[in-house]
Design an enzyme around this catalytic site. Structure first.
Site, PDB file in Angstrom:
ATOM      1  NE  ARG A  15      30.354  36.256  37.136  1.00 10.16           N
ATOM      2  CZ  ARG A  15      31.366  35.447  36.775  1.00 10.16           C
ATOM      3  NH1 ARG A  15      30.586  34.776  37.941  1.00 10.16           N
ATOM      4  NH2 ARG A  15      31.513  35.468  35.917  1.00 10.16           N
ATOM      5  CB  VAL A  63      40.399  44.524  31.445  1.00 14.65           C
ATOM      6  CG1 VAL A  63      39.670  45.022  32.485  1.00 14.65           C
ATOM      7  CG2 VAL A  63      41.122  42.854  32.192  1.00 14.65           C
ATOM      8  CE1 TYR A 154      42.848  33.531  39.915  1.00 13.58           C
ATOM      9  CE2 TYR A 154      44.277  32.757  41.684  1.00 13.58           C
ATOM     10  CZ  TYR A 154      43.546  33.546  41.034  1.00 13.58           C
ATOM     11  OH  TYR A 154      42.600  34.034  42.169  1.00 13.58           O
TER      12      TYR A 154
HETATM   13  P1  NAP Z   1      33.912  36.356  39.888  1.00 13.70           P
HETATM   14  O1  NAP Z   1      33.335  36.001  40.455  1.00 13.70           O
HETATM   15  O2  NAP Z   1      34.354  35.235  38.470  1.00 13.70           O
HETATM   16  O3  NAP Z   1      34.076  37.675  39.362  1.00 13.70           O
HETATM   17  C1  NAP Z   1      35.086  38.234  37.630  1.00 13.70           C
HETATM   18  C2  NAP Z   1      33.985  39.654  37.456  1.00 13.70           C
HETATM   19  O4  NAP Z   1      35.448  39.860  36.491  1.00 13.70           O
HETATM   20  C3  NAP Z   1      33.096  38.962  36.035  1.00 13.70           C
HETATM   21  O5  NAP Z   1      31.855  39.500  36.461  1.00 13.70           O
HETATM   22  C4  NAP Z   1      33.828  39.314  34.798  1.00 13.70           C
HETATM   23  O6  NAP Z   1      32.804  38.551  34.049  1.00 13.70           O
HETATM   24  C5  NAP Z   1      34.547  39.613  34.717  1.00 13.70           C
HETATM   25  N1  NAP Z   1      35.788  39.604  33.934  1.00 13.70           N
HETATM   26  C6  NAP Z   1      36.568  38.543  33.692  1.00 13.70           C
HETATM   27  N2  NAP Z   1      37.167  38.594  32.690  1.00 13.70           N
HETATM   28  C7  NAP Z   1      37.098  40.391  31.942  1.00 13.70           C
HETATM   29  C8  NAP Z   1      37.939  41.254  31.297  1.00 13.70           C
HETATM   30  N3  NAP Z   1      38.658  40.284  30.558  1.00 13.70           N
HETATM   31  N4  NAP Z   1      37.917  42.096  31.630  1.00 13.70           N
HETATM   32  C9  NAP Z   1      36.610  42.555  31.966  1.00 13.70           C
HETATM   33  N5  NAP Z   1      36.282  42.266  33.418  1.00 13.70           N
HETATM   34  C10 NAP Z   1      36.283  41.002  32.975  1.00 13.70           C
HETATM   35  O7  NAP Z   1      35.315  35.967  40.354  1.00 13.70           O
HETATM   36  P2  NAP Z   1      35.862  36.771  41.922  1.00 13.70           P
HETATM   37  O8  NAP Z   1      35.369  35.168  43.368  1.00 13.70           O
HETATM   38  O9  NAP Z   1      34.738  37.325  42.548  1.00 13.70           O
HETATM   39  O10 NAP Z   1      37.153  37.723  41.932  1.00 13.70           O
HETATM   40  C11 NAP Z   1      37.710  38.508  42.106  1.00 13.70           C
HETATM   41  C12 NAP Z   1      39.093  38.896  41.555  1.00 13.70           C
HETATM   42  O11 NAP Z   1      39.513  38.414  42.897  1.00 13.70           O
HETATM   43  C13 NAP Z   1      39.905  37.893  40.522  1.00 13.70           C
HETATM   44  O12 NAP Z   1      40.719  38.174  40.408  1.00 13.70           O
HETATM   45  C14 NAP Z   1      40.484  36.929  41.090  1.00 13.70           C
HETATM   46  O13 NAP Z   1      41.376  36.232  40.497  1.00 13.70           O
HETATM   47  C15 NAP Z   1      40.470  37.864  42.909  1.00 13.70           C
HETATM   48  N6  NAP Z   1      40.085  35.804  43.792  1.00 13.70           N
HETATM   49  C16 NAP Z   1      39.551  35.223  43.734  1.00 13.70           C
HETATM   50  C17 NAP Z   1      39.628  34.826  45.444  1.00 13.70           C
HETATM   51  C18 NAP Z   1      38.274  33.850  45.727  1.00 13.70           C
HETATM   52  O14 NAP Z   1      38.120  32.948  46.784  1.00 13.70           O
HETATM   53  N7  NAP Z   1      37.121  34.334  44.840  1.00 13.70           N
HETATM   54  C19 NAP Z   1      40.369  33.833  45.492  1.00 13.70           C
HETATM   55  C20 NAP Z   1      41.304  35.164  45.243  1.00 13.70           C
HETATM   56  C21 NAP Z   1      41.870  36.214  44.611  1.00 13.70           C
HETATM   57  P3  NAP Z   1      32.087  38.087  34.254  1.00 13.70           P
HETATM   58  O15 NAP Z   1      30.705  37.331  34.267  1.00 13.70           O
HETATM   59  O16 NAP Z   1      31.379  36.802  31.972  1.00 13.70           O
HETATM   60  O17 NAP Z   1      33.191  36.340  33.846  1.00 13.70           O
END
Ligand code: NAP
Length: 246
Positions: A15, A63, A154
Site C-alpha cells: 500500500r 524485511v 524514526y
Molecule cells: P504505509 O502506507 O504505512 O505503507 C508501508 C508498507 O510497509 C505497508 O504495506 C506495511 O505493511 C509494510 N511493512 C511494514 N513493516 C514491514 C515489514 N517488516 N516487512 C515488510 N513490509 C512491511 O507507509 P507509506 O506512507 O507508504 O511509507 C512508505 C515509506 O515512505 C516508509 O519507509 C516511510 O517511512 C516513508 N515515508 C513516508 C512519508 C509519508 O509522509 N507518508 C514521509 C517520508 C517517508 P502493513 O500494511 O502490514 O503495515
C-alpha cells in the site's frame, strides 16, 4: 516504456508509496516482486500489476528477517533470472517523546526501517555485482535530515538510511550499481492519515508548494533514479517535499 525487461523488488509494496512505486515501474515495463507483511494487500497489488500485463511475484516477507529475505531472493532469481532494481520502501512510525518512548518502539522502528534496508540490500548485492549493474533506491525521509520532536527513533532510522546509502554507493560504484535515496516530506498515505488535523494544518503552512505530496510524487522520483536518465547519479538524496526543507 523505459523499464522494459527489467526485474524490480519493492519492499512494503502492499500500500501507500510502495504500491504506487510498484505500479509505476510496472507501467514502465518492469516485472515486479513485492514483499509485505500483509497477504491481502499483496494479492490486490498482484492483480493490478497483472492487469498491466507484467509479471508480479508477491511475497509475504518481513524485511527484518534475514532468512525470509534470502529465501525470497532465491525465488526471485529463479523466476526472473536477475534483479535489476531494489526499492527499500518498507517503513513504520512509532512516535513518542523520548521521555515516554519505550524500548519496544525504538527497536521496532530501527529494525524495520534500518535493519530491513540492510537485509534486503545485502541480499541483492552479490547478484547485482555479478551482473555488473543495478539500481537501489532507499526511501528515507526529510525527518532523517532535520530531525523531529517525537520521532527520535524514526529520525535515527532515516538518518541511518542516508548514511548507509552513501557508504554502499561508494562500495558498489565500481560494479555499476547506483545507490540513491529519496527523502519524502509529508505524503498522503495511511501513515500520515492518523495524524491530528491541527498538526496537518501547521505542516501545510511549512510547504512552499502549498499542498501535501501524493505517493505518485515519490514514485516519479524513484522512476527517475532507476532510469537511464540518472545513470551518472549515485550516493544522492533527493527531497520530495514541496520545498519544505531547502
Ligand atoms: P504505509 O502506507 O504505512 O505503507 C508501508 C508498507 O510497509 C505497508 O504495506 C506495511 O505493511 C509494510 N511493512 C511494514 N513493516 C514491514 C515489514 N517488516 N516487512 C515488510 N513490509 C512491511 O507507509 P507509506 O506512507 O507508504 O511509507 C512508505 C515509506 O515512505 C516508509 O519507509 C516511510 O517511512 C516513508 N515515508 C513516508 C512519508 C509519508 O509522509 N507518508 C514521509 C517520508 C517517508 P502493513 O500494511 O502490514 O503495515
Amino acid at each position: 516504456m523505459i523499464l522494459k525487461e527489467k526485474a524490480a523488488i519493492v519492499t512494503g509494496g502492499g500500500r501507500g508509496i510502495g504500491r504506487e512505486i510498484s505500479l509505476l515501474l510496472a507501467r514502465e515495463g518492469a516485472d515486479i516482486a513485492i514483499c509485505d507483511v500483509n497477504k491481502e494487500l499483496l494479492e490486490g497489488v498482484k492483480k493490478e500489476i497483472g492487469a498491466l500485463g507484467r509479471r508480479c511475484l508477491p511475497f509475504e516477507v518481513d524485511v527484518t528477517k534475514m532468512q525470509q529475505v534470502e529465501d525470497m531472493l532465491l525465488k526471485i532469481l529463479d523466476n526472473f533470472k536477475k534483479v535489476d532494481i531494489l526499492i527499500n520502501n518498507a517503513g513504520i512510525t512509532r512516535d513518542a517523546l523520548l521521555v515516554r518512548m519505550n524500548e519496544v518502539d525504538w527497536d521496532a522502528v530501527i529494525d524495520i526501517n534500518l535493519k530491513g534496508v540492510f537485509n534486503c540490500t545485502k541480499a541483492v548485492t552479490k547478484p547485482m555485482m555479478k551482473q555488473r549493474g543495478g539500481r537501489i533506491v532507499n526511501v528515507a525521509s526529510i525527518i532523517g535530515i532535520i530531525g523531529n520532536s517525537g520521532q527520535a527513533n524514526y529520525a535515527a532510522s532515516k538518518g541511518g538510511i542516508i548514511a548507509f546509502t552513501k557508504s554502499v554507493a561508494k562500495e558498489l560504484a565500481s560494479r555499476n550499481v547506483n545507490v540513491n535515496a529519496v527523502a519524502p516530506g509529508f505524503i498522503q498515505t495511511d501513515m500520515t492519515k492518523k495524524l491530528p488535523d491541527n498538526y496537518k494544518e501547521e505542516m501545510l503552512k511549512m510547504i512552499p508548494l502549498n499542498r501535501f505530496g501524493e505517493p505518485l510524487d515519490v514514485a516519479k522520483t524513484v522512476l527517475f533514479l532507476v532510469s537511464d536518465a540518472s545513470s551518472y547519479i549515485t550516493g544522492h538524496v533527493i527531497k520530495v517535499d514541496g520545498g519544505m526543507v531547502m
